[in-house]
Design a protein around this motif. Structure first.
Motif, PDB file in Angstrom:
ATOM      1  N   VAL A   1      49.868  18.140  62.292  1.00  0.00           N
ATOM      2  CA  VAL A   1      50.048  17.535  60.980  1.00  0.00           C
ATOM      3  C   VAL A   1      50.734  16.186  61.158  1.00  0.00           C
ATOM      4  O   VAL A   1      51.779  16.089  61.824  1.00  0.00           O
ATOM      5  N   MET A   2      50.138  15.156  60.561  1.00  0.00           N
ATOM      6  CA  MET A   2      50.644  13.801  60.692  1.00  0.00           C
ATOM      7  C   MET A   2      51.019  13.252  59.327  1.00  0.00           C
ATOM      8  O   MET A   2      50.380  13.568  58.312  1.00  0.00           O
ATOM      9  N   ASN A   3      52.027  12.409  59.301  1.00  0.00           N
ATOM     10  CA  ASN A   3      52.394  11.694  58.083  1.00  0.00           C
ATOM     11  C   ASN A   3      52.546  10.223  58.422  1.00  0.00           C
ATOM     12  O   ASN A   3      53.506   9.826  59.092  1.00  0.00           O
ATOM     13  N   GLU A   4      51.561   9.449  58.019  1.00  0.00           N
ATOM     14  CA  GLU A   4      51.540   8.020  58.315  1.00  0.00           C
ATOM     15  C   GLU A   4      51.732   7.753  59.806  1.00  0.00           C
ATOM     16  O   GLU A   4      52.518   6.891  60.213  1.00  0.00           O
ATOM     17  N   GLY A   5      51.012   8.521  60.601  1.00  0.00           N
ATOM     18  CA  GLY A   5      51.030   8.338  62.045  1.00  0.00           C
ATOM     19  C   GLY A   5      52.132   9.066  62.781  1.00  0.00           C
ATOM     20  O   GLY A   5      52.179   9.065  64.014  1.00  0.00           O
ATOM     21  N   THR A   6      53.055   9.699  62.057  1.00  0.00           N
ATOM     22  CA  THR A   6      54.156  10.427  62.688  1.00  0.00           C
ATOM     23  C   THR A   6      53.834  11.912  62.756  1.00  0.00           C
ATOM     24  O   THR A   6      53.562  12.534  61.714  1.00  0.00           O
ATOM     25  N   PRO A   7      53.832  12.519  63.943  1.00  0.00           N
ATOM     26  CA  PRO A   7      53.558  13.960  64.055  1.00  0.00           C
ATOM     27  C   PRO A   7      54.736  14.786  63.552  1.00  0.00           C
ATOM     28  O   PRO A   7      55.887  14.500  63.871  1.00  0.00           O
ATOM     29  N   LEU A   8      54.434  15.821  62.760  1.00  0.00           N
ATOM     30  CA  LEU A   8      55.481  16.645  62.166  1.00  0.00           C
ATOM     31  C   LEU A   8      55.420  18.104  62.599  1.00  0.00           C
ATOM     32  O   LEU A   8      56.460  18.765  62.700  1.00  0.00           O
ATOM     33  N   ALA A   9      54.229  18.618  62.817  1.00  0.00           N
ATOM     34  CA  ALA A   9      54.071  20.037  63.163  1.00  0.00           C
ATOM     35  C   ALA A   9      52.783  20.214  63.941  1.00  0.00           C
ATOM     36  O   ALA A   9      51.846  19.409  63.834  1.00  0.00           O
ATOM     37  N   CYS A  10      52.736  21.284  64.727  1.00  0.00           N
ATOM     38  CA  CYS A  10      51.536  21.557  65.505  1.00  0.00           C
ATOM     39  C   CYS A  10      51.417  23.051  65.773  1.00  0.00           C
ATOM     40  O   CYS A  10      52.401  23.800  65.719  1.00  0.00           O
ATOM     41  N   CYS A  11      50.219  23.474  66.068  1.00  0.00           N
ATOM     42  CA  CYS A  11      49.968  24.848  66.490  1.00  0.00           C
ATOM     43  C   CYS A  11      48.558  24.900  67.058  1.00  0.00           C
ATOM     44  O   CYS A  11      47.828  23.893  67.051  1.00  0.00           O
ATOM     45  N   ILE A  12      48.182  26.057  67.553  1.00  0.00           N
ATOM     46  CA  ILE A  12      46.812  26.284  68.003  1.00  0.00           C
ATOM     47  C   ILE A  12      46.270  27.474  67.240  1.00  0.00           C
ATOM     48  O   ILE A  12      46.817  28.582  67.331  1.00  0.00           O
ATOM     49  N   PHE A  13      45.211  27.258  66.461  1.00  0.00           N
ATOM     50  CA  PHE A  13      44.545  28.354  65.767  1.00  0.00           C
ATOM     51  C   PHE A  13      43.678  29.106  66.780  1.00  0.00           C
ATOM     52  O   PHE A  13      42.890  28.496  67.516  1.00  0.00           O
ATOM     53  N   VAL A  14      43.830  30.421  66.811  1.00  0.00           N
ATOM     54  CA  VAL A  14      43.093  31.249  67.779  1.00  0.00           C
ATOM     55  C   VAL A  14      42.444  32.419  67.058  1.00  0.00           C
ATOM     56  O   VAL A  14      43.108  33.161  66.328  1.00  0.00           O
ATOM     57  N   ILE A  15      41.143  32.568  67.245  1.00  0.00           N
ATOM     58  CA  ILE A  15      40.435  33.788  66.855  1.00  0.00           C
ATOM     59  C   ILE A  15      39.691  34.274  68.089  1.00  0.00           C
ATOM     60  O   ILE A  15      38.756  33.617  68.551  1.00  0.00           O
ATOM     61  N   HIS A  16      40.127  35.402  68.638  1.00  0.00           N
ATOM     62  CA  HIS A  16      39.487  35.933  69.846  1.00  0.00           C
ATOM     63  C   HIS A  16      38.358  36.877  69.459  1.00  0.00           C
ATOM     64  O   HIS A  16      38.427  37.566  68.437  1.00  0.00           O
ATOM     65  N   ASN A  17      37.331  36.898  70.300  1.00  0.00           N
ATOM     66  CA  ASN A  17      36.169  37.729  70.000  1.00  0.00           C
ATOM     67  C   ASN A  17      36.500  39.216  69.923  1.00  0.00           C
ATOM     68  O   ASN A  17      35.785  39.978  69.273  1.00  0.00           O
ATOM     69  N   SER A  18      37.586  39.629  70.571  1.00  0.00           N
ATOM     70  CA  SER A  18      37.955  41.048  70.565  1.00  0.00           C
ATOM     71  C   SER A  18      38.644  41.469  69.276  1.00  0.00           C
ATOM     72  O   SER A  18      38.807  42.663  69.019  1.00  0.00           O
ATOM     73  N   CYS A  19      39.069  40.485  68.455  1.00  0.00           N
ATOM     74  CA  CYS A  19      39.744  40.809  67.184  1.00  0.00           C
ATOM     75  C   CYS A  19      39.475  39.689  66.187  1.00  0.00           C
ATOM     76  O   CYS A  19      40.391  38.952  65.802  1.00  0.00           O
ATOM     77  N   ARG A  20      38.224  39.599  65.781  1.00  0.00           N
ATOM     78  CA  ARG A  20      37.795  38.490  64.936  1.00  0.00           C
ATOM     79  C   ARG A  20      38.364  38.574  63.523  1.00  0.00           C
ATOM     80  O   ARG A  20      38.245  37.619  62.750  1.00  0.00           O
ATOM     81  N   HIS A  21      38.986  39.686  63.188  1.00  0.00           N
ATOM     82  CA  HIS A  21      39.571  39.825  61.848  1.00  0.00           C
ATOM     83  C   HIS A  21      40.958  39.197  61.770  1.00  0.00           C
ATOM     84  O   HIS A  21      41.581  39.191  60.708  1.00  0.00           O
ATOM     85  N   ILE A  22      41.452  38.661  62.903  1.00  0.00           N
ATOM     86  CA  ILE A  22      42.801  38.092  62.952  1.00  0.00           C
ATOM     87  C   ILE A  22      42.741  36.621  63.359  1.00  0.00           C
ATOM     88  O   ILE A  22      42.094  36.261  64.342  1.00  0.00           O
ATOM     89  N   LEU A  23      43.432  35.792  62.591  1.00  0.00           N
ATOM     90  CA  LEU A  23      43.667  34.404  62.982  1.00  0.00           C
ATOM     91  C   LEU A  23      45.108  34.290  63.455  1.00  0.00           C
ATOM     92  O   LEU A  23      46.038  34.672  62.730  1.00  0.00           O
ATOM     93  N   GLN A  24      45.287  33.777  64.641  1.00  0.00           N
ATOM     94  CA  GLN A  24      46.632  33.567  65.179  1.00  0.00           C
ATOM     95  C   GLN A  24      47.071  32.118  64.947  1.00  0.00           C
ATOM     96  O   GLN A  24      46.281  31.190  65.131  1.00  0.00           O
ATOM     97  N   ILE A  25      48.326  31.963  64.555  1.00  0.00           N
ATOM     98  CA  ILE A  25      48.967  30.653  64.589  1.00  0.00           C
ATOM     99  C   ILE A  25      49.837  30.667  65.837  1.00  0.00           C
ATOM    100  O   ILE A  25      50.951  31.180  65.842  1.00  0.00           O
ATOM    101  N   ALA A  26      49.281  30.146  66.929  1.00  0.00           N
ATOM    102  CA  ALA A  26      49.907  30.248  68.252  1.00  0.00           C
ATOM    103  C   ALA A  26      50.640  28.958  68.606  1.00  0.00           C
ATOM    104  O   ALA A  26      50.279  27.870  68.145  1.00  0.00           O
ATOM    105  N   PHE A  27      51.685  29.104  69.435  1.00  0.00           N
ATOM    106  CA  PHE A  27      52.445  27.956  69.945  1.00  0.00           C
ATOM    107  C   PHE A  27      52.924  27.038  68.820  1.00  0.00           C
ATOM    108  O   PHE A  27      52.882  25.810  68.937  1.00  0.00           O
ATOM    109  N   PHE A  28      53.363  27.642  67.744  1.00  0.00           N
ATOM    110  CA  PHE A  28      53.820  26.864  66.585  1.00  0.00           C
ATOM    111  C   PHE A  28      55.098  26.099  66.907  1.00  0.00           C
ATOM    112  O   PHE A  28      56.032  26.634  67.503  1.00  0.00           O
ATOM    113  N   GLU A  29      55.130  24.837  66.491  1.00  0.00           N
ATOM    114  CA  GLU A  29      56.333  24.001  66.592  1.00  0.00           C
ATOM    115  C   GLU A  29      56.337  23.053  65.395  1.00  0.00           C
ATOM    116  O   GLU A  29      55.279  22.641  64.909  1.00  0.00           O
TER     117      GLU A  29
END
Length: 359
Positions: free
Chosen positions: A57-85
């Protein structure tokens, strides 16, 4: 304010934000950079079987937050918010991440968001909720206290995790002596043969898949995924760090432990080639042992095999370390939690995983 999907070449930008969040924090040591780098490249076996989307997430070029969205084939009913900062006082940025996560769930047919799992439990689980003034051990997650405030407004189901610690100089298993005598007559224990790492990891994965099949957050692993994880770690490991229990030659359990390699890492830095060379050539004194996991096939629960594995690790580590620290244990897993309370001296760090079902 906008959310940006990052390309494979923007790993450095992602990590630059992570390190800026912890700038000046004398307790932070990075334990996730190598895994995050793999997630950006998308080349690992795990990533080839998942939807991996690094975002910022950026605000006028400044990074504020990040994560990696993960949906693995073994559990497609779950979205992970991984490595959140995230930076402090950035609720709107986190809300934007959450809005995007819900949109992905609608498009992909996922019905649940999990915050605090980094792709798989083997890569990290839990957002730290106390002891922020203690340095992070190898294989554990660090985080900022204010992270929890960002997610509580979403009325999540909260799962609590404990870790445990003990004094290696006073620890003994005298109370379990009779159990250990019986176990040693019935079962055998052997050290992993790291010259046959692929074969040993196949056994490791098979035991884990069968032992944790019904455990919360665990999803089945492919041996190739665990081999990729262990291949890098094998530069530090010895055979004694992975011990198998066998019943007439049949693998039935394992224990994985290792020195707290993070003691070799400078504050605010990541473990890497310099730490490896330091470990191999200078053989630095490391004061803490890290117990990563114990796994035993369900049909062997109650046989004393767990105590036997713990004792074998104690034999190999006694006199080398001052303290021991366990990895996380889910409080919902009453058997594991009870075992740690029985064998360890006290609870240590606590973590939380958030589950959001109201999408």
């Amino acid at each position: 304010m906008e959310i940006r999907y990052l390309s494979k070449n923007e790993y450095t930008n992602y990590m630059r934000l992570v390190f800026s969040i912890y700038k000046g924090n004398k307790y932070f040591k990075d334990t996730n950079a190598s895994i995050i780098k793999e997630f950006f490249s998308g080349k690992s076996h795990f990533c080839r079987n998942a939807r991996i989307s690094p975002v910022m997430v950026m605000n006028e070029g400044t990074p504020l937050a990040c994560c990696i969205f993960v949906i693995h084939n073994s559990c497609r009913h779950i979205l992970q918010i991984a490595f959140f900062e995230a930076m402090p006082n950035c609720r709107k940025a986190v809300d934007l991440l959450m809005s995007e996560a819900k949109s992905i769930c609608q498009n992909e047919g996922a019905g649940k968001i999990i915050i605090g799992i980094n792709g798989h439990v083997n890569y990290g689980l839990g957002i730290l909720s106390d002891n922020f003034d203690k340095t992070v051990s190898f294989g554990s997650n660090y985080g900022c206290k204010y992270y929890h405030d960002y997610f509580l407004d979403y009325n999540p189901v909260t799962h609590n995790l404990n870790s445990y610690t003990w004094d290696m100089n006073t620890f003994n298993m005298e109370r379990e002596r009779k159990i250990l005598e019986r176990v040693n007559r019935r079962y055998t224990f052997r050290l992993a043969d790291l010259s046959k790492l692929k074969k040993e990891i196949e056994i490791f994965t098979d035991i884990n898949n069968k032992s944790f099949e019904d455990d919360l957050f665990y999803t089945p692993r492919d041996p190739k995924e665990d081999y990729e994880l262990f291949k890098n770690l094998s530069y530090f490991l010895k055979g004694e760090n992975l011990i198998f229990a066998e019943d007439n030659g049949k693998p039935i359990g394992l224990i994985l432990w290792y020195p707290d390699y993070n003691e070799m890492v400078k504050l605010g830095k990541s473990i890497g080639a310099a730490a490896f060379l330091n470990f191999r050539l200078l053989k630095p004194k490391i004061s803490k042992l890290k117990l990563s996991e114990i796994a035993v096939l369900p049909q062997y629960h109650g046989t004393g095999v767990i105590a036997g594995l713990f004792y074998k690790a104690l034999e190999k580590s006694k006199g080398k370390y001052e303290y021991g620290e366990s990895s996380w244990v889910i409080q919902d897993n009453s058997k594991s939690d009870f075992l740690c309370k029985k064998l360890a001296h006290s609870e240590y760090k606590h973590y939380k995983v958030y589950e959001i079902n109201d999408l």
